[in-house]
Design a protein around this motif. Structure first.
Motif, PDB file in Angstrom:
ATOM      1  N   SER A  31       0.683  -1.276   0.112  1.00  0.00           N
ATOM      2  CA  SER A  31      -0.017  -0.080  -0.060  1.00  0.00           C
ATOM      3  C   SER A  31       0.791   1.276  -0.020  1.00  0.00           C
ATOM      4  CB  SER A  31      -0.968   0.090   1.014  1.00  0.00           C
ATOM      5  OG  SER A  31      -0.167   0.432   2.450  1.00  0.00           O
ATOM      6  N   GLY A  32       2.201   1.265   0.253  1.00  0.00           N
ATOM      7  CA  GLY A  32       3.084   2.305   0.367  1.00  0.00           C
ATOM      8  C   GLY A  32       3.125   2.827   1.809  1.00  0.00           C
ATOM      9  N   ALA A  33       2.312   2.231   2.552  1.00  0.00           N
ATOM     10  CA  ALA A  33       2.326   2.717   4.197  1.00  0.00           C
ATOM     11  C   ALA A  33       2.291   1.462   4.946  1.00  0.00           C
ATOM     12  CB  ALA A  33       1.222   3.615   4.399  1.00  0.00           C
ATOM     13  N   TYR A  34       2.416   1.502   6.268  1.00  0.00           N
ATOM     14  CA  TYR A  34       2.276   0.407   7.196  1.00  0.00           C
ATOM     15  C   TYR A  34       1.111   0.415   8.202  1.00  0.00           C
ATOM     16  CZ  TYR A  34       7.274   0.570   5.650  1.00  0.00           C
ATOM     17  OH  TYR A  34       8.333   0.677   5.098  1.00  0.00           O
ATOM     18  N   SER A  35       0.322  -0.761   8.227  1.00  0.00           N
ATOM     19  CA  SER A  35      -0.679  -0.764   9.384  1.00  0.00           C
ATOM     20  C   SER A  35      -0.239  -1.411  10.506  1.00  0.00           C
ATOM     21  CB  SER A  35      -1.390  -2.015   8.483  1.00  0.00           C
ATOM     22  OG  SER A  35      -0.771  -3.201   8.604  1.00  0.00           O
ATOM     23  N   MET A  36      -0.833  -1.386  11.526  1.00  0.00           N
ATOM     24  CA  MET A  36      -0.513  -1.711  12.767  1.00  0.00           C
ATOM     25  C   MET A  36       0.010  -3.099  12.880  1.00  0.00           C
ATOM     26  SD  MET A  36      -1.045  -1.223  16.219  1.00  0.00           S
ATOM     27  CE  MET A  36      -0.973  -2.026  17.611  1.00  0.00           C
ATOM     28  N   GLU A  37      -0.590  -3.992  12.095  1.00  0.00           N
ATOM     29  CA  GLU A  37      -0.106  -5.297  12.100  1.00  0.00           C
ATOM     30  C   GLU A  37       0.998  -5.626  11.258  1.00  0.00           C
ATOM     31  OE1 GLU A  37      -3.284  -4.247  10.815  1.00  0.00           O
ATOM     32  OE2 GLU A  37      -4.375  -5.040  12.720  1.00  0.00           O
ATOM     33  N   GLU A  38       1.533  -4.524  10.071  1.00  0.00           N
ATOM     34  CA  GLU A  38       2.869  -4.872   9.662  1.00  0.00           C
ATOM     35  C   GLU A  38       3.744  -4.207  10.507  1.00  0.00           C
ATOM     36  OE1 GLU A  38       1.414  -4.201   4.986  1.00  0.00           O
ATOM     37  OE2 GLU A  38       1.755  -2.221   6.333  1.00  0.00           O
ATOM     38  N   ASP A  49      -1.384   2.457  21.553  1.00  0.00           N
ATOM     39  CA  ASP A  49      -1.074   3.834  21.761  1.00  0.00           C
ATOM     40  C   ASP A  49       0.369   4.161  21.113  1.00  0.00           C
ATOM     41  OD1 ASP A  49      -3.189   4.573  23.364  1.00  0.00           O
ATOM     42  OD2 ASP A  49      -2.172   3.772  25.222  1.00  0.00           O
ATOM     43  N   GLY A  50       1.324   3.237  20.943  1.00  0.00           N
ATOM     44  CA  GLY A  50       2.341   3.454  20.417  1.00  0.00           C
ATOM     45  C   GLY A  50       2.306   3.759  18.900  1.00  0.00           C
ATOM     46  N   PHE A  51       1.422   2.992  18.238  1.00  0.00           N
ATOM     47  CA  PHE A  51       1.153   2.984  16.691  1.00  0.00           C
ATOM     48  C   PHE A  51       0.501   4.583  16.508  1.00  0.00           C
ATOM     49  CE2 PHE A  51      -1.561   3.049  13.063  1.00  0.00           C
ATOM     50  CZ  PHE A  51      -0.659   2.284  12.239  1.00  0.00           C
ATOM     51  N   ALA A  52      -0.415   5.066  17.206  1.00  0.00           N
ATOM     52  CA  ALA A  52      -1.093   6.442  17.208  1.00  0.00           C
ATOM     53  C   ALA A  52      -0.096   7.362  17.506  1.00  0.00           C
ATOM     54  CB  ALA A  52      -2.241   6.400  18.128  1.00  0.00           C
ATOM     55  N   GLN A  53       1.122   7.118  18.322  1.00  0.00           N
ATOM     56  CA  GLN A  53       2.218   8.227  18.521  1.00  0.00           C
ATOM     57  C   GLN A  53       2.952   8.289  17.227  1.00  0.00           C
ATOM     58  OE1 GLN A  53       4.713   7.209  21.892  1.00  0.00           O
ATOM     59  NE2 GLN A  53       5.864   9.241  21.802  1.00  0.00           N
ATOM     60  N   SER A  57      -0.120  11.664  11.432  1.00  0.00           N
ATOM     61  CA  SER A  57      -1.052  12.140  10.666  1.00  0.00           C
ATOM     62  C   SER A  57      -2.326  11.909  10.938  1.00  0.00           C
ATOM     63  CB  SER A  57      -0.855  11.801   9.004  1.00  0.00           C
ATOM     64  OG  SER A  57      -1.065  10.486   8.954  1.00  0.00           O
ATOM     65  N   GLY A  58      -2.582  10.693  11.761  1.00  0.00           N
ATOM     66  CA  GLY A  58      -3.888  10.321  12.116  1.00  0.00           C
ATOM     67  C   GLY A  58      -4.760   9.532  11.239  1.00  0.00           C
ATOM     68  N   ASP A  59      -3.912   8.856  10.102  1.00  0.00           N
ATOM     69  CA  ASP A  59      -4.851   8.441   9.053  1.00  0.00           C
ATOM     70  C   ASP A  59      -4.945   6.797   9.132  1.00  0.00           C
ATOM     71  OD1 ASP A  59      -2.283   7.539   8.415  1.00  0.00           O
ATOM     72  OD2 ASP A  59      -2.424   8.633   6.099  1.00  0.00           O
ATOM     73  N   GLY A  60      -4.148   6.265  10.056  1.00  0.00           N
ATOM     74  CA  GLY A  60      -4.168   5.039  10.549  1.00  0.00           C
ATOM     75  C   GLY A  60      -3.436   4.044   9.697  1.00  0.00           C
ATOM     76  N   ALA A  64       6.677   6.147   5.411  1.00  0.00           N
ATOM     77  CA  ALA A  64       8.318   6.012   5.646  1.00  0.00           C
ATOM     78  C   ALA A  64       8.583   7.310   6.462  1.00  0.00           C
ATOM     79  CB  ALA A  64       8.802   5.902   4.261  1.00  0.00           C
ATOM     80  N   ASP A  65       8.134   8.498   6.115  1.00  0.00           N
ATOM     81  CA  ASP A  65       8.618   9.671   7.028  1.00  0.00           C
ATOM     82  C   ASP A  65       8.236   9.507   8.622  1.00  0.00           C
ATOM     83  OD1 ASP A  65       9.692  10.651   4.721  1.00  0.00           O
ATOM     84  OD2 ASP A  65       8.050  11.890   4.144  1.00  0.00           O
ATOM     85  N   GLU A  66       6.936   8.977   8.613  1.00  0.00           N
ATOM     86  CA  GLU A  66       6.322   8.971  10.147  1.00  0.00           C
ATOM     87  C   GLU A  66       7.367   7.754  10.758  1.00  0.00           C
ATOM     88  OE1 GLU A  66       1.766  10.143   9.879  1.00  0.00           O
ATOM     89  OE2 GLU A  66       2.325   8.156   8.941  1.00  0.00           O
ATOM     90  N   LEU A  67       7.617   6.796  10.031  1.00  0.00           N
ATOM     91  CA  LEU A  67       8.395   5.752  10.686  1.00  0.00           C
ATOM     92  C   LEU A  67       9.775   6.256  11.006  1.00  0.00           C
ATOM     93  CD1 LEU A  67       8.691   2.914  11.889  1.00  0.00           C
ATOM     94  CD2 LEU A  67       9.280   2.088   9.569  1.00  0.00           C
TER      95      LEU A  67
END
Length: 78
Positions: A31-38, A49-53, A57-60, A64-67
């Motif tokens: 998808s070009g982004a990472y999900s919680m599961e990935e 909570d860590g994933f939300a941090q 962008s809050g888009d779920g 790559a930039d956020e990571l």
């Protein structure tokens, strides 16, 4: 003596490579982004909570930039 120096140099080089190794996160659905599961596949202790941090962008999804920012800030290990 040469063998000892060569062995020590090899051990130090391998140790340095491990220090700079980066945890690999796989984009399993391409998808070009990472999900919680990935992300949990790479970081098993990651909580919602860590994933939300990380997902600033809050888009779920975590791009790559956020990571990279989370790794730089020490939120997740490299």
């Amino acid at each position: 003596m040469k063998l000892a120096a060569l062995t020590l140099g090899t051990v130090l080089a391998l140790g340095a490579a491990q220090v700079h190794a980066e945890t690999m996160v796989e984009d399993m659905d391409a998808s070009g982004a990472y999900s919680m599961e990935e992300l949990q596949a790479a970081y098993p202790d990651l909580t919602e909570d860590g994933f939300a941090q990380i997902d600033t962008s809050g888009d779920g999804e975590v791009d790559a930039d956020e990571l990279a920012a989370a790794r730089e800030a020490g939120v997740v290990a490299e």
